[in-house]
Design an enzyme around this catalytic site. Structure first.
Site, mmCIF file in Angstrom:
data_model
loop_
_atom_site.group_PDB
_atom_site.id
_atom_site.type_symbol
_atom_site.label_atom_id
_atom_site.label_comp_id
_atom_site.label_asym_id
_atom_site.label_seq_id
_atom_site.Cartn_x
_atom_site.Cartn_y
_atom_site.Cartn_z
ATOM 1 N N ASP A 171 3.727 -4.296 13.516
ATOM 2 C CA ASP A 171 2.632 -2.952 13.008
ATOM 3 C C ASP A 171 1.381 -3.735 12.946
ATOM 4 O O ASP A 171 1.173 -4.847 12.314
ATOM 5 C CB ASP A 171 3.362 -2.897 11.655
ATOM 6 C CG ASP A 171 2.758 -1.482 10.791
ATOM 7 O OD1 ASP A 171 1.565 -0.984 11.076
ATOM 8 O OD2 ASP A 171 3.573 -0.698 10.407
ATOM 9 N N ILE A 172 0.601 -2.814 13.382
ATOM 10 C CA ILE A 172 -0.904 -3.347 13.318
ATOM 11 C C ILE A 172 -1.764 -3.065 11.893
ATOM 12 O O ILE A 172 -2.645 -3.571 11.567
ATOM 13 C CB ILE A 172 -1.890 -2.738 14.445
ATOM 14 C CG1 ILE A 172 -2.064 -1.318 14.004
ATOM 15 C CG2 ILE A 172 -1.536 -3.038 15.866
ATOM 16 C CD1 ILE A 172 -3.146 -0.411 15.158
ATOM 17 N N GLN A 205 5.823 9.962 7.027
ATOM 18 C CA GLN A 205 6.037 9.736 8.481
ATOM 19 C C GLN A 205 4.488 10.034 9.022
ATOM 20 O O GLN A 205 4.003 11.229 8.654
ATOM 21 C CB GLN A 205 7.154 10.454 9.007
ATOM 22 C CG GLN A 205 7.201 9.960 10.589
ATOM 23 C CD GLN A 205 8.593 10.642 11.296
ATOM 24 O OE1 GLN A 205 8.809 11.703 10.845
ATOM 25 N NE2 GLN A 205 8.611 10.428 12.619
ATOM 26 N N GLU A 206 3.914 9.033 9.437
ATOM 27 C CA GLU A 206 2.627 9.001 9.928
ATOM 28 C C GLU A 206 2.668 9.174 11.545
ATOM 29 O O GLU A 206 1.962 9.987 12.156
ATOM 30 C CB GLU A 206 1.686 8.104 9.459
ATOM 31 C CG GLU A 206 1.603 8.250 8.186
ATOM 32 C CD GLU A 206 0.585 7.032 7.741
ATOM 33 O OE1 GLU A 206 0.489 5.820 8.293
ATOM 34 O OE2 GLU A 206 0.391 6.943 6.583
ATOM 35 N N HIS A 255 10.844 5.452 13.695
ATOM 36 C CA HIS A 255 10.623 4.009 13.777
ATOM 37 C C HIS A 255 11.186 3.571 12.506
ATOM 38 O O HIS A 255 10.885 4.128 11.307
ATOM 39 C CB HIS A 255 9.147 3.635 13.996
ATOM 40 C CG HIS A 255 8.073 4.386 12.955
ATOM 41 N ND1 HIS A 255 7.779 5.471 13.324
ATOM 42 C CD2 HIS A 255 7.445 3.779 11.950
ATOM 43 C CE1 HIS A 255 7.002 5.772 12.139
ATOM 44 N NE2 HIS A 255 6.643 4.767 11.653
ATOM 45 N N HIS A 289 10.926 0.510 9.895
ATOM 46 C CA HIS A 289 10.102 -0.642 9.489
ATOM 47 C C HIS A 289 10.939 -1.721 8.958
ATOM 48 O O HIS A 289 11.994 -1.464 8.064
ATOM 49 C CB HIS A 289 9.093 -0.246 8.237
ATOM 50 C CG HIS A 289 7.944 0.758 8.752
ATOM 51 N ND1 HIS A 289 6.651 0.478 8.850
ATOM 52 C CD2 HIS A 289 8.008 2.037 8.718
ATOM 53 C CE1 HIS A 289 6.072 1.565 9.168
ATOM 54 N NE2 HIS A 289 6.693 2.498 8.909
#
Ligand SMILES: [Zn+2]
Length: 144
Positions: free
Chosen positions: A30-31, A94-95, A100, A102
């Site tokens: 994750d960035i 949820q973005e 996905h 995490h």
């Protein structure tokens, strides 16, 4: 270039730092991590959320996440515990609309958490039974 960020990362059109890729899922960092080592388990085939995610892929996502959590714990990165987090729908935070999971390494005092209403009302046993009946009437074990 695709409009889905995760499809773009999976296709190599957008940079990603990958840890794993198999026939169903890929894992990349994750960035915007809660802590360094926070990673995402992502199906290779675009699914928006849980409803259109094949059950076998969902099972595999969890299996890979479990192994990744162990790897993070053993990696030497700060990790005193792990959270799994999957947001299904914008209201659930949820973005990126490509499902996905995490895997979040946790350390004391990192500030990550979920907020709840201050004094959530406790439902009665009858309300719990009614809710269980409503959900249960739609639950089909083995449904794809
Ligand atoms: Zn996608």
């Amino acid at each position: 270039m695709t409009q889905c960020l995760f499809c773009s990362i999976l296709a190599g059109d957008t940079a990603g730092t990958f840890l794993h890729r198999d026939k169903l899922v890929a894992v990349f960092l994750d960035i915007h991590p809660v802590n360094l080592g926070h990673l995402l388990v992502v199906p290779l085939v675009h699914s928006t959320g849980l409803t259109d995610l094949p059950a076998a892929t969902g099972s595999h996502m969890f299996a890979i996440a479990q192994r990744m959590a162990q790897a993070v714990k053993e990696s030497g990165l700060p990790c005193e515990g792990v959270n799994f987090f999957l947001a299904d729908g914008k209201v659930a935070m949820q973005e990126i609309m490509h499902v996905h999971l995490h895997v979040i390494p946790r350390v004391q005092g990192d500030g990550f958490g979920l907020r709840f209403a201050k004094n959530p009302a406790c439902p009665s046993r009858a309300e719990l039974e009614s809710a269980a009946a409503q959900i249960g009437s739609h639950f089909v074990y083995g449904r794809p």
